[in-house]
Design a protein around this motif. Structure first.
Motif, PDB file in Angstrom:
ATOM      1  N   UNK A 297       0.830  -1.203   0.000  1.00 46.81           N
ATOM      2  CA  UNK A 297       0.000   0.000   0.000  1.00 46.81           C
ATOM      3  C   UNK A 297       0.866   1.255   0.000  1.00 46.81           C
ATOM      4  N   UNK A 298       1.936   1.235   0.756  1.00 51.25           N
ATOM      5  CA  UNK A 298       2.829   2.390   0.813  1.00 51.25           C
ATOM      6  C   UNK A 298       3.538   2.610  -0.519  1.00 51.25           C
ATOM      7  N   UNK A 299       3.803   1.535  -1.254  1.00 43.69           N
ATOM      8  CA  UNK A 299       4.471   1.653  -2.560  1.00 43.69           C
ATOM      9  C   UNK A 299       3.560   2.286  -3.602  1.00 43.69           C
ATOM     10  N   UNK A 300       2.242   2.166  -3.427  1.00 41.20           N
ATOM     11  CA  UNK A 300       1.293   2.780  -4.353  1.00 41.20           C
ATOM     12  C   UNK A 300       1.451   2.256  -5.772  1.00 41.20           C
ATOM     13  N   UNK A 301       1.499   3.157  -6.728  1.00 35.97           N
ATOM     14  CA  UNK A 301       1.576   2.756  -8.140  1.00 35.97           C
ATOM     15  C   UNK A 301       2.910   2.115  -8.504  1.00 35.97           C
ATOM     16  N   UNK A 302       3.897   2.187  -7.590  1.00 37.33           N
ATOM     17  CA  UNK A 302       5.206   1.608  -7.872  1.00 37.33           C
ATOM     18  C   UNK A 302       5.332   0.166  -7.373  1.00 37.33           C
ATOM     19  N   UNK A 303       4.260  -0.387  -6.847  1.00 37.75           N
ATOM     20  CA  UNK A 303       4.326  -1.761  -6.355  1.00 37.75           C
ATOM     21  C   UNK A 303       4.628  -2.710  -7.500  1.00 37.75           C
ATOM     22  N   UNK A 304       5.443  -3.713  -7.242  1.00 39.37           N
ATOM     23  CA  UNK A 304       5.837  -4.675  -8.263  1.00 39.37           C
ATOM     24  C   UNK A 304       4.804  -5.792  -8.381  1.00 39.37           C
ATOM     25  N   UNK A 305       4.687  -6.333  -9.595  1.00 38.93           N
ATOM     26  CA  UNK A 305       3.747  -7.431  -9.815  1.00 38.93           C
ATOM     27  C   UNK A 305       4.104  -8.629  -8.945  1.00 38.93           C
ATOM     28  N   UNK A 306       5.379  -8.871  -8.760  1.00 37.65           N
ATOM     29  CA  UNK A 306       5.799 -10.001  -7.926  1.00 37.65           C
ATOM     30  C   UNK A 306       5.284  -9.852  -6.504  1.00 37.65           C
ATOM     31  N   UNK A 307       5.235  -8.600  -6.011  1.00 39.69           N
ATOM     32  CA  UNK A 307       4.734  -8.372  -4.656  1.00 39.69           C
ATOM     33  C   UNK A 307       3.233  -8.639  -4.573  1.00 39.69           C
ATOM     34  N   UNK A 308       2.494  -8.228  -5.611  1.00 43.43           N
ATOM     35  CA  UNK A 308       1.051  -8.489  -5.658  1.00 43.43           C
ATOM     36  C   UNK A 308       0.784  -9.987  -5.665  1.00 43.43           C
ATOM     37  N   UNK A 309       1.549 -10.713  -6.449  1.00 38.95           N
ATOM     38  CA  UNK A 309       1.339 -12.152  -6.548  1.00 38.95           C
ATOM     39  C   UNK A 309       1.701 -12.853  -5.240  1.00 38.95           C
TER      40      UNK A 309
END
Length: 334
Positions: free
Chosen positions: A217-229
Motif C-alpha cells: 500500500x505504501x508503494x502505491x503505483x510503484x508496487x511490483x507485480x511479484x509483490x502483488x502475486x
C-alpha cells in the motif's frame, strides 16, 4: 496469484525475472556496454528454455536498453554510443550476476517445461481458443515429445487444457461465464477452507503477511507485480493449505485460475496497483490477528465477490487489447 501447482510457488514469471535481472545489471553498470546477448547462451545461463529469454530481450529492446545490429543477437547499448560489438562467451560475471546464485533453475527438465506451458496457456486462454501442437512445442522448447505430452497431461488434470480422443490438445477460452462459475465455487468453498486451514499458520507468519500488504500500500503505483502475486499467494494458498479435505483443495486450486487475468492485464498495461484488493486483504488479516476467524471469513467472502466483478471488467479490457505474440506451437481456432 494462481494456486495451480507448481506455479503458486513462483513470485514472478520466468521472463520477467530474466528481464528485471538484466535490466538492473545494465542500468547499474555491471553489464558491459557493447556486449552481445544471444538467446541460447542466456537460456543456459538462466537454466531455462529460449522462449522466456526471447520475451525478456524483446522487452529490453522496446525499452531502448539493447539494440539490434548487423549480426546475431542484441547489443547492450543503453546510451546509444557503442559501435563495435563485443562477442565473448557470456558468463555470470560479465552480466554482473555473480551474487545471484538463485537465478539458475536446477529443477528437472520436466518441471521446467510444465511450468512454461502452464504459464503460456494461462496467458493466452483469456484471448481465445487455441490448439496446442505437441511436435511443434517439442521442437521450439528443444525437448522430446514425451516431455511435452507428460506436461500437457498434468495440465489436463489441473483443468487448464483438454484433449478429445484422437484429437489435438485444446486450451481456452476463458469466458465470462466460466469466470462467474469459478468464483461462485470459491465464494462457497474458500471461507470454509480458511476456517479449517488458518490454525496451521503461525501468528508470526500472519504478521509478516500483513506487513507485506502495508508495504504494498505504501508503494502505491510503484508496487511490483511479484509483490502483488506474493500477497495472493499468502491469502489464497498459504492460509488455506491446511484444509483437510483434499478434494475441496483441488477444486479451489482449479477455480482460482481466473485470478491470472490480473497478471495478463499487468503484462499488457504494465500496471500492478490494485488499491481495492489491498484494502480487502488488509481487512482479512487484521481480522485474523486482532478480531475473529469468523469475521475474517466474512471479509474473505466479500473480497471474492468484489474480485469477481473486477475480473469480469478486466476480461472486457483484455478483449479489446491486441493479442501478444503467439508461440509457434499455439494455433488460434476460429
Amino acid at each position: 496469484m494462481s494456486a495451480t501447482q507448481p506455479m503458486e510457488e513462483r513470485t514472478a514469471s520466468r521472463y520477467e525475472t530474466i528481464r528485471n535481472t538484466l535490466r538492473e545489471a545494465i542500468l547499474g553498470g555491471q553489464a558491459i556496454p557493447g556486449l552481445v546477448l544471444v538467446e541460447g547462451p542466456l537460456a543456459e545461463l538462466f537454466g531455462t528454455s529460449r522462449v522466456p529469454v526471447r520475451q525478456a530481450l524483446n522487452l529490453l529492446h522496446d525499452e531502448g536498453l539493447i539494440r539490434r545490429f548487423d549480426g546475431r543477437g542484441f547489443l547492450i547499448d543503453p546510451e546509444g554510443t557503442c559501435e563495435a560489438p563485443l562477442r565473448v562467451p557470456l558468463t555470470r560475471k560479465l552480466l554482473g550476476l555473480e551474487p545471484q546464485e538463485d537465478l539458475i533453475d536446477y529443477r528437472p527438465l520436466g518441471e521446467r517445461i510444465y511450468d512454461h506451458l502452464a504459464e503460456t496457456v494461462i496467458r493466452f486462454m483469456v484471448f481465445g481458443h487455441y490448439r496446442i501442437d505437441e511436435q511443434s512445442a517439442a521442437q521450439e522448447l528443444n525437448v522430446s515429445r514425451n516431455v511435452v505430452r507428460e506436461a500437457l497431461m498434468r495440465l489436463r488434470d489441473k483443468g487448464l487444457v483438454e484433449k478429445e480422443p484422437y484429437a489435438q490438445w485444446l486450451a481456452g477460452p476463458l469466458t465470462a461465464q466460466a469466470v462467474k462459475q469459478d468464483y461462485e465455487l470459491r465464494i462457497l468453498l474458500e471461507p470454509d477452507a480458511l476456517r479449517q486451514g488458518i490454525e496451521h499458520v503461525p501468528r508470526s507468519e500472519l504478521e509478516s503477511m500483513l506487513k507485506r500488504i502495508v508495504t504494498a500500500q505504501e508503494a502505491g503505483r510503484h508496487v511490483q507485480r511479484a509483490d502483488i502475486e506474493q500477497l495472493e499467494q499468502d491469502l489464497h494458498v498459504t492460509c488455506i493449505a491446511g484444509v483437510s479435505n483434499t478434494r475441496m483443495a483441488a477444486v479451489i486450486r482449479q477455480c482460482q485460475i481466473p485470478m491470472n487475468v490480473g497478471r495478463v492485464l499487468h503484462e499488457a498495461l504494465h500496471t500492478s496497483n490494485d488499491e481495492a484488493m489491498l484494502i480487502e486483504h488488509r481487512l482479512i488479516f487484521e481480522a485474523l490477528l486482532y478480531g475473529t476467524v469468523e469475521s475474517a471469513c466474512s471479509c474473505l467472502r466479500d473480497h471474492i465477490l468484489k474480485a469477481r466483478e473486477r475480473t469480469l471488467q478486466r476480461l472486457k479490457v483484455l478483449s479489446v487489447l491486441p493479442e501478444p505474440q503467439v508461440p509457434g506451437y499455439l494455433q488460434r481456432m476460429a
